[in-house]
Design a protein around this motif. Sequence first.
Motif, mmCIF file in Angstrom:
data_model
loop_
_atom_site.group_PDB
_atom_site.id
_atom_site.type_symbol
_atom_site.label_atom_id
_atom_site.label_comp_id
_atom_site.label_asym_id
_atom_site.label_seq_id
_atom_site.Cartn_x
_atom_site.Cartn_y
_atom_site.Cartn_z
ATOM 1 N N UNK A 107 0.829 -1.205 0.000
ATOM 2 C CA UNK A 107 0.000 0.000 0.000
ATOM 3 C C UNK A 107 0.861 1.250 0.000
ATOM 4 N N UNK A 108 0.690 2.102 -1.011
ATOM 5 C CA UNK A 108 1.514 3.302 -1.120
ATOM 6 C C UNK A 108 1.290 4.231 0.066
ATOM 7 N N UNK A 109 0.024 4.414 0.456
ATOM 8 C CA UNK A 109 -0.265 5.290 1.602
ATOM 9 C C UNK A 109 0.330 4.716 2.889
ATOM 10 N N UNK A 110 0.260 3.395 3.017
ATOM 11 C CA UNK A 110 0.837 2.754 4.197
ATOM 12 C C UNK A 110 2.357 2.915 4.221
ATOM 13 N N UNK A 111 3.000 2.821 3.064
ATOM 14 C CA UNK A 111 4.450 2.993 2.996
ATOM 15 C C UNK A 111 4.842 4.414 3.397
ATOM 16 N N UNK A 112 4.027 5.388 3.000
ATOM 17 C CA UNK A 112 4.300 6.775 3.402
ATOM 18 C C UNK A 112 4.173 6.920 4.917
ATOM 19 N N UNK A 113 3.127 6.319 5.485
ATOM 20 C CA UNK A 113 2.921 6.390 6.940
ATOM 21 C C UNK A 113 4.061 5.701 7.682
ATOM 22 N N UNK A 114 4.493 4.574 7.183
ATOM 23 C CA UNK A 114 5.569 3.830 7.855
ATOM 24 C C UNK A 114 6.887 4.596 7.807
ATOM 25 N N UNK A 115 7.128 5.284 6.692
ATOM 26 C CA UNK A 115 8.377 6.019 6.542
ATOM 27 C C UNK A 115 8.393 7.290 7.373
ATOM 28 N N UNK A 116 7.252 7.841 7.677
ATOM 29 C CA UNK A 116 7.181 9.109 8.414
ATOM 30 C C UNK A 116 6.697 8.892 9.846
ATOM 31 N N UNK A 117 5.433 8.521 10.004
ATOM 32 C CA UNK A 117 4.826 8.414 11.334
ATOM 33 C C UNK A 117 5.462 7.316 12.174
ATOM 34 N N UNK A 118 5.596 6.119 11.592
ATOM 35 C CA UNK A 118 6.147 4.997 12.368
ATOM 36 C C UNK A 118 7.614 5.211 12.710
ATOM 37 N N UNK A 119 8.384 5.739 11.776
ATOM 38 C CA UNK A 119 9.788 6.038 12.068
ATOM 39 C C UNK A 119 9.878 7.119 13.141
ATOM 40 N N UNK A 120 8.937 8.064 13.123
ATOM 41 C CA UNK A 120 8.905 9.088 14.170
ATOM 42 C C UNK A 120 8.689 8.489 15.549
ATOM 43 N N UNK A 121 7.786 7.488 15.638
ATOM 44 C CA UNK A 121 7.570 6.814 16.931
ATOM 45 C C UNK A 121 8.829 6.093 17.391
ATOM 46 N N UNK A 122 9.501 5.427 16.469
ATOM 47 C CA UNK A 122 10.730 4.702 16.823
ATOM 48 C C UNK A 122 11.820 5.683 17.246
#
Length: 570
Positions: A107-122
């Motif tokens: 999922x392109x939108x999911x990949x964007x979220x993982x690269x930004x939001x999820x990396x921010x949490x980590x």
Amino acid sequence: MSVFQDLKKYKGLVTLVFFLTLGNTIGELYLPRLLSLIVDNGIAVEDVQYVFRIGGLMLLVTLLTIIVRGSASYFSAKAAMAFSRDLRKRIFNKVNHMTFDETEALGISSLITRTTNDVGHIEQFVLLMMRPLLRAPLQFIGGLVMAYLTHRRLTAIVLISMPIIFVLIYFIIRVVIPYFPKLQNALDRVNLLLRQRLTGLKVIRAFSRDKEEEAIFEEANDDYYRLSMRINNAMSTVQPLLTFVVSVTTVIAVYFGSQFIADGTMNIGELLAFIQYTAQVMTGLVMLSRMLMIIPRTSTSISRVQEVIDYPSRKVGGTTRLTEPMQSIEAKDLTFYYPGANLPALDKINFSLKTGEVLGIIGGTGSGKSTFLKLLMQFYQPTEGDLLINGEPINQLYTDDVRRRISYVPQQNFFFSESIRGNMQYSNPDISDEQILNDLTIARAREFLPKEEALDTKVIRGGANFSGGQRQRLAITRALARDASVYIFDDSFSALDYRTDYQIRQALEDRLRGAMTIIVAQRVATIRHADKILVLENGKVQGYGSHDDLLAHHPVYREIAISQGEEVGR
């Protein structure tokens, strides 16, 4: 491959932060002891010199503690930001080498979220791990030890309150953990709808679906809101409950401490120090509770990022280097299935092409025209048969070597938010302004650009400030900017009128004389002068030869030509 492997590069900074945090904790634990000495040995006996001496030492320790704490904060932030930068780069590089179906699977939108939001949490977790998560147990254990050394009997009060805190923390974690994966999926949904709204704006407005889209987005947004509220409500109850427990513990300690002072087994300074140590113990527990509540959300983000990093991406191409220009392309029973498909997109395709020749490919929608181009540019590997470049199977050739020798005009043109010059330099960074202007003339693109400073004209993202035909001419110019062995035009003349189509093709004949040219088209007029024409239908070859030969002997091509007004007897 671990999400945290990049953190190893900053182990020096992490080690430095550990010792700085240790020094900070020691300083904070030493201050209450100095305060008790001032009260009991200075103020109680009115020894002013002693008060100034120990007070000066206390100020020095405070100053050093502030410096050490600030340094720990700076270096921990530096390490965490560098780590998240490297992690984002690693995810981007992984996605950059994925095939089209692999990016769609995640999922392109999911990949964007993982690269930004999820990396921010980590990133936040790493930052907290290096200081608060490290400082909390040090402060908790150190405060408990110092409290015990100050007064053993009062320490029992602190120990009794700890199980209550642990039970509260455990309960909250059990409640909120199941919601974090749902929360991230809900965020993916919000990003997907927003992305669809922005990219499909023309279609949505053309069909007057604004209200329906707003309703769909509102529902997804409300789902995210409700999940966030559940999590925040659960987590927000922890702080007041812990504060209540800490306050009650402090009150009880003061009450019993006053009794011990009354019977002479404890001094006032010791009670003051004990209260501060109790506060430090409880603060350490509160910090640990906050960390433990962050861990579930972080673990969800870690698993989502890990899924991208460990995704079994298919490797295309091989290790054989292509050191010479492409001189021939040949397909032998070339067959290709898209992943998960039951029927082939291409079925036993055969043809050959040499330097200086033009190959036209024509066929209906879904006939496999663009699929063949994807194989030639190594977006996919052939399933069966061979696609040979200079006699070598394409799946054995190094991908970059193949793509450097191809210049491509895609079916759906995309431009970057740059000037005309910047977009043309994307295919050839070394091209001169004079060459660009010459290529713009060949592609008939000069006529709709300003006469002065044409190359500085800004292009809105995707080329939205140009019409479909103008974008096609700019895309042709960009392809001409590269000195290639093969020039591919994927339905690149469809938005042009017949006159402009003819003028551009005439200009291209001289410009591309020493290269191989592949033209995918819907119109017979666009490819009628090609040396060879490949007619595809449902992934199979229905005709192969010159325009005249196909008109005379192949009914599928003849039918297409007649439907477009071609004269069969010509």
